[in-house]
Design a protein around this motif. Structure first.
Motif, mmCIF file in Angstrom:
data_model
loop_
_atom_site.group_PDB
_atom_site.id
_atom_site.type_symbol
_atom_site.label_atom_id
_atom_site.label_comp_id
_atom_site.label_asym_id
_atom_site.label_seq_id
_atom_site.Cartn_x
_atom_site.Cartn_y
_atom_site.Cartn_z
ATOM 1 N N GLY A 1 6.666 5.426 0.419
ATOM 2 C CA GLY A 1 6.090 5.674 2.067
ATOM 3 C C GLY A 1 5.564 7.138 2.111
ATOM 4 N N ASP A 2 5.978 7.924 2.803
ATOM 5 C CA ASP A 2 5.658 9.305 2.731
ATOM 6 C C ASP A 2 5.964 10.285 1.632
ATOM 7 O OD1 ASP A 2 8.021 9.861 3.748
ATOM 8 O OD2 ASP A 2 7.271 10.815 5.473
ATOM 9 N N GLN A 3 6.767 9.769 0.921
ATOM 10 C CA GLN A 3 7.468 10.458 -0.113
ATOM 11 C C GLN A 3 6.796 10.351 -1.570
ATOM 12 O OE1 GLN A 3 10.335 12.792 0.612
ATOM 13 N NE2 GLN A 3 9.421 12.213 2.553
ATOM 14 N N VAL A 4 6.479 11.387 -2.341
ATOM 15 C CA VAL A 4 5.900 11.446 -3.411
ATOM 16 C C VAL A 4 6.648 12.326 -4.458
ATOM 17 C CG1 VAL A 4 3.675 12.107 -4.763
ATOM 18 C CG2 VAL A 4 3.575 11.183 -2.429
ATOM 19 N N TRP A 5 7.133 11.741 -5.597
ATOM 20 C CA TRP A 5 7.880 12.429 -6.582
ATOM 21 C C TRP A 5 7.329 12.188 -8.008
ATOM 22 C CZ3 TRP A 5 12.162 15.388 -6.042
ATOM 23 C CH2 TRP A 5 12.971 15.266 -4.947
ATOM 24 N N ALA A 6 7.394 13.498 -8.798
ATOM 25 C CA ALA A 6 6.891 13.231 -10.294
ATOM 26 C C ALA A 6 8.014 13.757 -11.098
ATOM 27 C CB ALA A 6 5.655 13.957 -10.398
ATOM 28 N N TYR A 7 8.271 13.064 -12.067
ATOM 29 C CA TYR A 7 9.503 13.587 -12.927
ATOM 30 C C TYR A 7 8.958 13.337 -14.477
ATOM 31 C CZ TYR A 7 13.921 13.764 -15.288
ATOM 32 O OH TYR A 7 15.079 14.197 -16.081
ATOM 33 N N ASP A 8 9.452 14.602 -15.002
ATOM 34 C CA ASP A 8 9.086 14.829 -16.394
ATOM 35 C C ASP A 8 10.450 14.741 -17.292
ATOM 36 O OD1 ASP A 8 8.268 15.473 -18.933
ATOM 37 O OD2 ASP A 8 7.826 17.232 -18.620
ATOM 38 N N SER A 9 10.930 13.703 -17.921
ATOM 39 C CA SER A 9 12.118 13.421 -18.631
ATOM 40 C C SER A 9 12.290 14.681 -19.686
ATOM 41 C CB SER A 9 12.354 12.350 -18.915
ATOM 42 O OG SER A 9 11.369 11.973 -20.054
ATOM 43 N N LYS A 10 11.281 15.134 -20.253
ATOM 44 C CA LYS A 10 11.373 16.057 -21.373
ATOM 45 C C LYS A 10 11.800 17.191 -20.915
ATOM 46 C CE LYS A 10 8.620 17.554 -25.522
ATOM 47 N NZ LYS A 10 7.234 17.491 -26.158
ATOM 48 N N PRO B 1 0.931 -1.262 0.216
ATOM 49 C CA PRO B 1 0.004 0.015 0.009
ATOM 50 C C PRO B 1 0.857 1.260 -0.102
ATOM 51 C CG PRO B 1 0.265 -0.992 2.320
ATOM 52 C CD PRO B 1 0.597 -1.746 1.342
ATOM 53 N N ASP B 2 2.178 1.174 0.273
ATOM 54 C CA ASP B 2 2.922 2.390 0.286
ATOM 55 C C ASP B 2 3.987 2.531 -0.805
ATOM 56 O OD1 ASP B 2 1.579 2.963 2.688
ATOM 57 O OD2 ASP B 2 3.333 1.607 3.948
ATOM 58 N N LYS B 3 3.956 1.886 -1.799
ATOM 59 C CA LYS B 3 4.881 1.955 -3.163
ATOM 60 C C LYS B 3 4.128 1.869 -4.268
ATOM 61 C CE LYS B 3 8.969 0.295 -0.639
ATOM 62 N NZ LYS B 3 10.073 -0.893 -0.664
ATOM 63 N N GLN B 4 4.076 2.747 -4.945
ATOM 64 C CA GLN B 4 3.316 2.635 -6.312
ATOM 65 C C GLN B 4 4.221 3.445 -7.311
ATOM 66 O OE1 GLN B 4 0.692 4.245 -4.027
ATOM 67 N NE2 GLN B 4 0.428 2.394 -2.935
ATOM 68 N N ARG B 5 3.913 3.190 -8.632
ATOM 69 C CA ARG B 5 4.654 3.919 -9.652
ATOM 70 C C ARG B 5 3.692 3.891 -10.799
ATOM 71 N NH1 ARG B 5 10.432 5.037 -11.198
ATOM 72 N NH2 ARG B 5 10.477 5.934 -13.244
ATOM 73 N N LEU B 6 3.429 5.178 -11.330
ATOM 74 C CA LEU B 6 2.839 5.145 -12.747
ATOM 75 C C LEU B 6 3.513 6.120 -13.807
ATOM 76 C CD1 LEU B 6 -1.095 5.619 -13.068
ATOM 77 C CD2 LEU B 6 0.380 7.170 -14.485
ATOM 78 N N SER B 7 3.955 5.448 -14.810
ATOM 79 C CA SER B 7 4.553 6.289 -15.854
ATOM 80 C C SER B 7 3.527 6.322 -17.393
ATOM 81 C CB SER B 7 5.925 5.763 -15.969
ATOM 82 O OG SER B 7 6.540 5.703 -14.952
ATOM 83 N N ILE B 8 3.662 7.756 -17.770
ATOM 84 C CA ILE B 8 3.181 7.891 -18.842
ATOM 85 C C ILE B 8 4.345 8.132 -20.014
ATOM 86 C CG2 ILE B 8 1.656 9.708 -20.501
ATOM 87 C CD1 ILE B 8 0.523 10.679 -17.697
ATOM 88 N N LEU B 9 4.180 6.964 -21.056
ATOM 89 C CA LEU B 9 5.303 6.909 -21.791
ATOM 90 C C LEU B 9 4.981 7.910 -23.175
ATOM 91 C CD1 LEU B 9 6.007 3.032 -21.779
ATOM 92 C CD2 LEU B 9 6.744 4.946 -20.472
ATOM 93 N N ASP B 10 5.889 8.834 -23.672
ATOM 94 C CA ASP B 10 5.642 9.378 -24.805
ATOM 95 C C ASP B 10 6.708 9.102 -26.072
ATOM 96 O OD1 ASP B 10 4.929 11.585 -26.648
ATOM 97 O OD2 ASP B 10 5.157 13.035 -25.303
ATOM 98 N N ASP B 11 6.732 9.517 -27.054
ATOM 99 C CA ASP B 11 7.763 8.973 -28.010
ATOM 100 C C ASP B 11 8.955 8.935 -27.675
ATOM 101 O OD1 ASP B 11 5.521 8.704 -29.727
ATOM 102 O OD2 ASP B 11 5.567 10.516 -30.805
ATOM 103 N N ALA B 12 9.493 10.183 -27.022
ATOM 104 C CA ALA B 12 10.802 10.158 -26.757
ATOM 105 C C ALA B 12 11.064 10.823 -25.173
ATOM 106 C CB ALA B 12 11.657 11.151 -27.793
#
Length: 426
Positions: A153-162, A133-144
């Motif tokens: 846990g209590d840490q939430v990160w989001a990252y945009d590689s573009k 219940p404390d570890k999840q990841r969702l990634s939206i894949l684009d062309d590049a």
């Protein structure tokens, strides 16, 4: 395999799923908000044959979904959504000031509330993973490029590689940049992004006005599954049916398809193309921004975060489909204060008054930027009746009638049903 003919009106282990109201109404003054609350979805996947499975009743299958305790999975999904609204690409810029607006480098932003709305339209490929219940990841894949939303846990990160931008929040709401408080929520609420999350919303709404049957079997992502079909018994709803492919072994929904009552293309098709229920690699749930990455910290409200705290867990309802309970953190009431519900079940309509909103549709259209005006005009139909006159803002799911004197009628019903309800309420 021949379809099973057992039916139910939506009861499940522990009581009737109809006892909980899943229908939540949102005022679509900006109709994109309505769409965002109904997103998170994925296209129908070709069946590789109908497997022979033991017969099962609808009640038993619903109980199987409810009892599923799968805590770990990883896989790839495809998302296809057709809400019947114009493309949102560029609309955000019309409201935020375009490239010069807020949001990091060149207007780019890794904030989930800005990025998850991409799933409102079009087709997308997602990678998902969960380990408890404390570890999840969702990634939206684009062309590049890739956009990832990670909870550990209590840490939430989001990252945009573009754009090489990152967003960080903590589950205790401790925004670290107290000097820049905007009052914005850190993550959008109510964004289901997996078949399980979608299935739970539909089954929570099931009741005496709903027919639920088991209609044969299917294979999804190489897994044998039963097909659970949910249909409104009433007329006037925009929803024709929802089909949920349920894993025959563990009860996890693998695919979700929502069809309109008017026929044609699916509103939502959500399903796995690959799925594995083994423990995912721990590295999937860790993130450290590289040197040079622009990091934005979650911000609290001007009042210190007491009303609408940006705790980084709002919107994790979108990850609840991965493991049970993940979306309970930050889950809030999205009902409209002071609303009166007319009717019941699938044809229910919420009626309320917007203070100072007389003539709002016309006024909003006059004052909005050009792209926003085009968006509103494409959605709105002028109507009149005993209630007076107004504008119906329409999608393939939720329709809203805003009268010229400031009354609002909203529901997952047709335009004709809205007018009928407004006439009866006058």
């Amino acid at each position: 395999m021949a379809p099973n003919d057992s039916t139910t009106t939506g009861t499940t282990a522990g009581g009737s799923v109809g006892r909980r109201k899943a229908a939540r109404y949102i005022v679509p003054v900006a109709v994109a908000g309505v769409a965002a609350a109904t997103i998170g979805l994925v296209p129908a996947l070709a069946s590789s044959g109908d497997p022979e499975l033991p017969k099962i009743g609808a009640q038993e299958l619903i109980e199987k979904i409810a009892a599923s305790d799968t805590q770990r999975l990883s896989g790839t999904m495809r998302i296809s959504t057709d809400l019947g609204i114009p493309s949102l690409g560029g609309l955000a810029g019309a409201f935020t000031g375009g490239e010069g607006g807020p949001g990091g480098r060149g207007g780019a932003s890794a904030d989930p509330k800005d990025r998850m709305t991409e799933l409102v339209s079009g087709t997308h490929t997602l990678r998902v993973a969960a380990d408890g219940p404390d570890k999840q990841r969702l990634s939206i894949l684009d062309d590049a490029a890739e956009y990832s939303l990670i909870r550990n846990g209590d840490q939430v990160w989001a990252y945009d590689s573009k754009s090489d931008t990152a967003y960080h929040a903590t589950a205790d709401g401790a925004g670290k940049d107290a000097g820049h408080r905007s009052g914005k929520r850190s993550v959008p609420e109510g964004v289901p992004t997996t078949p399980k999350a979608l299935a739970e919303q539909v089954l929570e709404a099931a009741g005496p006005t709903t027919s639920v049957t088991v209609d044969g079997t299917a294979q999804v992502a190489g897994r044998d599954a039963y097909r659970l079909v949910v249909k409104p018994k009433q007329s006037g709803s925009t929803i024709g049916s929802a089909t949920i492919a349920v894993d025959a072994e563990n009860g996890v929904p693998l695919k979700f398809t929502l069809l309109p009552s008017s026929g044609g293309k699916a509103i939502v098709d959500a399903g796995f193309t690959k799925v594995d229920f083994a423990k995912p690699d721990a590295s999937l749930f860790t993130f450290t921004p590289a040197k040079g990455t622009e990091v934005t910290e979650a911000q609290e409200d001007e009042d210190g975060g007491k009303a609408g705290r940006s705790d980084g867990t709002k919107g994790l309802e979108g990850l609840e489909g991965l493991v049970p309970g993940a979306g309970q953190l930050g889950a809030g009431d999205q009902g409209v204060k002071g609303a009166r519900v007319i009717g019941e079940g699938w044809s229910a309509v919420a009626e309320f008054k917007v203070p100072g909103a007389a003539g709002l549709p016309g006024k909003a259209s006059e004052e909005a930027p050009a792209e926003a005006r085009q968006f509103l005009d494409a959605l709105g139909d002028k109507v009149s009746g005993k209630f007076g006159s107004g504008t119906v803002f329409k999608t393939r799911v939720v329709n809203t009638l805003m009268t010229d004197d400031g009354r609002v009628y909203v529901g997952a019903v047709t335009k004709e049903k809205l007018v009928e309800v407004a006439n009866g309420a006058s």
